[in-house]
Scaffold this active site. Sequence first.
Site, PDB file in Angstrom:
ATOM      1  N   SER A 364       5.989   9.591  -3.144  1.00  0.00           N
ATOM      2  CA  SER A 364       6.147   9.921  -4.566  1.00  0.00           C
ATOM      3  C   SER A 364       5.488   8.878  -5.445  1.00  0.00           C
ATOM      4  CB  SER A 364       7.619   9.938  -4.953  1.00  0.00           C
ATOM      5  OG  SER A 364       8.344  10.778  -4.127  1.00  0.00           O
ATOM      6  N   HIS A 385       2.583  16.164  -2.242  1.00  0.00           N
ATOM      7  CA  HIS A 385       3.839  15.761  -2.872  1.00  0.00           C
ATOM      8  C   HIS A 385       4.696  16.998  -3.145  1.00  0.00           C
ATOM      9  CE1 HIS A 385       6.207  14.011  -6.415  1.00  0.00           C
ATOM     10  NE2 HIS A 385       6.679  13.510  -5.309  1.00  0.00           N
ATOM     11  N   GLU A 397       2.127  18.996  -5.588  1.00  0.00           N
ATOM     12  CA  GLU A 397       0.999  18.227  -6.116  1.00  0.00           C
ATOM     13  C   GLU A 397       0.162  17.790  -4.919  1.00  0.00           C
ATOM     14  OE1 GLU A 397       2.545  16.112 -10.211  1.00  0.00           O
ATOM     15  OE2 GLU A 397       3.317  15.309  -8.343  1.00  0.00           O
ATOM     16  N   ASN A 435       5.973  13.321 -12.378  1.00  0.00           N
ATOM     17  CA  ASN A 435       6.929  12.222 -12.541  1.00  0.00           C
ATOM     18  C   ASN A 435       6.433  11.149 -13.504  1.00  0.00           C
ATOM     19  OD1 ASN A 435       8.821  13.415 -10.946  1.00  0.00           O
ATOM     20  ND2 ASN A 435       8.261  12.320  -9.090  1.00  0.00           N
TER      21      ASN A 435
END
Length: 654
Positions: A364, A385, A397, A435
């Site tokens: 991440s 991801h 992702e 994120n």
Amino acid sequence: MRAIVLTGANGLFSAGADIREFNTPKARTEPNLLTLIEAVEASEKPVIAAIGGTCMGGGLELALGCHFRVATAGASIALPEVKLGILPGAGGTQRLPRAIGLEAALNMIVSGSSVPAAQLRETALFDEVVEGDALAAALVFARRLAAENRPRERLRDVALREPNAEAFLQFARTAVAAASVGYPAPLKCVDAVAAALKPFEEGLRIERELFVQLLHSPESRALRHAFFAERAAARIPGIDESAHIRPVERAAVIGAGTMGSGIATSLASAGLPVTLVEAKQEALDRGLEAIRRNVEAAVKRGKVDALAAERTLARIDPALAYDDVAQADLIIEAVFEDMEVKLAAFRELDRRAKPGAILASNTSTLDLDRIAAATERPQDVIGMHFFSPAHVMKLLEVVRGAKTSDDALVSAMRLAKRIGKTAVVAGVCDGFIGNRMLEQYVRQALFLLEEGASPQQVDRALERFGMAMGPFRVSDLAGNDIGWSIRKRRYVEKPHVVYSRIADRLCELGRFGQKSGAGWYRYEPGRREALPDPVVDALIAEYRQERGLAPRKVADEEIVQRCIYALINEGAQLLDEGIALRASDIDVVYLTGYGFPRYRGGPMFHADTVGLYNVVHSMRRLAADPNLARGDPGFWKPAPLLAKLAAEGKTFNG
Ligand code: NAD
């Protein structure tokens, strides 16, 4: 010639209008769909629609204008316009109720879902539903029709008689209104279908009016944007479409924790044999148990049958050593988020994987390029991801490292599609697209608590804006410790950036969210309902007092503006840096992975709708607001791309 049979190419009737033509001069060029349907309906010779494959949207409206319809049992019948925020505008809402009844038509039009022709066999929609070829059957039907001299039948001539229509429509309006907050189209669909009780021409006029209203609505524009954005995300500029696609017949997943077990579920459900590698037997057993639960839940929800579930489970091959990964064409690493552990895993994979295997990391936050450099084949290393729960969440992702080859990238995108994910390409950075933006959104949410808002107020305001869940409920669900560990890292890496410490206090009390029974809210044992907690109110009050922060009344509009504009500005920054390829990709990330309301089209499309000039203007006002002095003073500086586009009167989405 005594009759006309109308059909489409390649065995299907028609999938409907080309929505790229909406609102363009082409849509106004005659003959348009309405004129065409009128001409077909007015034909002196009977017109028979031969319906195979797909018959949707404008295609179904055309078929409804024909005098007779012959379909294959498996043909897919739908009026999906509502999904794009509009309604069938070429008579569909008037003729379909006359063919299948008010209630059935309303269900199809409001849901937009497809129904197999066989399911409508008993209705006046079809004169014949056949097992074989629709065209051959329609030709036989046409000859018989001509021989019998049977008169034409026009749905417009049918008077819709529904004794309990008013009561039903009233019930439908209440139910539809409750289920479609934020979306105007479903209720207008009800109004249009209700107009089918009026004389045909009047109903048609009402349908047209409602259609035009919806076509220009911001919600419909947003839904159409989302539709195109999802398609665009699969295309990667600068990469030759003919880039070699590496075949993926077998996969391996390293680590059977939260993510590894979900990823393995996802791969095996799509038919891929998966070797699941763990370091410890207990962890492997836990992972296998989690996969079994995932698959059983899918059976319970009716997504798959028991046999398919057994087959999925049989595709998982558990292992405690890396030996078996040599067979895999794709290996996805999901071990602890620790660089040393990842580097060791990739060195091992480099030794064992076969040449050309794609080596993916689910990291991440860690630097993919460093991970790739641990191998002799950085061109094969990529980030995949996934989002938690990985077998449920659609978003993926796909992270392109500095040395990732085009064909590894294209192959990963293809694989994503095969396992039912919506993939978006991202460049290497901490947090990727989703994120990294979320961090700024949450920072604002925390500053708002310092200034006087409560977690409930922030969540409620953003949920009213349309977010599936407010940031504090999300954090309680994901685990407040995740953000805590990221912040602790940030305090060291970026000491100059101002962070609110209020969430750290919560974590220091062990309030990690749902998993610990309490977080920003409290939870009754075994329940997920977020209940306000006076302990949190006291904690926030104490924090403010310690820091000498006098709470003020914060308006809901301010909450929405600050949190959403924080997303937008970081999104612009990602575009500037080339981490995201296009604004619409960012929208896809937020629509599919972060509960952003689809009827607003994603954060970047929302910014376009508000107007970039207005966004920048509001950001400058926020920067000058003395109430916000505690926050990061540089926070509201518009990203260069945002400032530039705003000055030029342009939009993110062109
Ligand atoms: P986890 O702790 O639940 O699982 C990690 C598993 O890897 C453990 O079962 C551990 O025994 C195993 N493991 C450790 N070293 C190993 C090795 N050398 N070989 C084989 N197995 C090994 O962690 P998680 O939440 O599943 O996260 C895994 C990765 O996914 C991390 O990189 C994380 O950042 C990323 N990720 C997590 C989330 C999330 O929401 N949890 C979301 C996206 C990405």
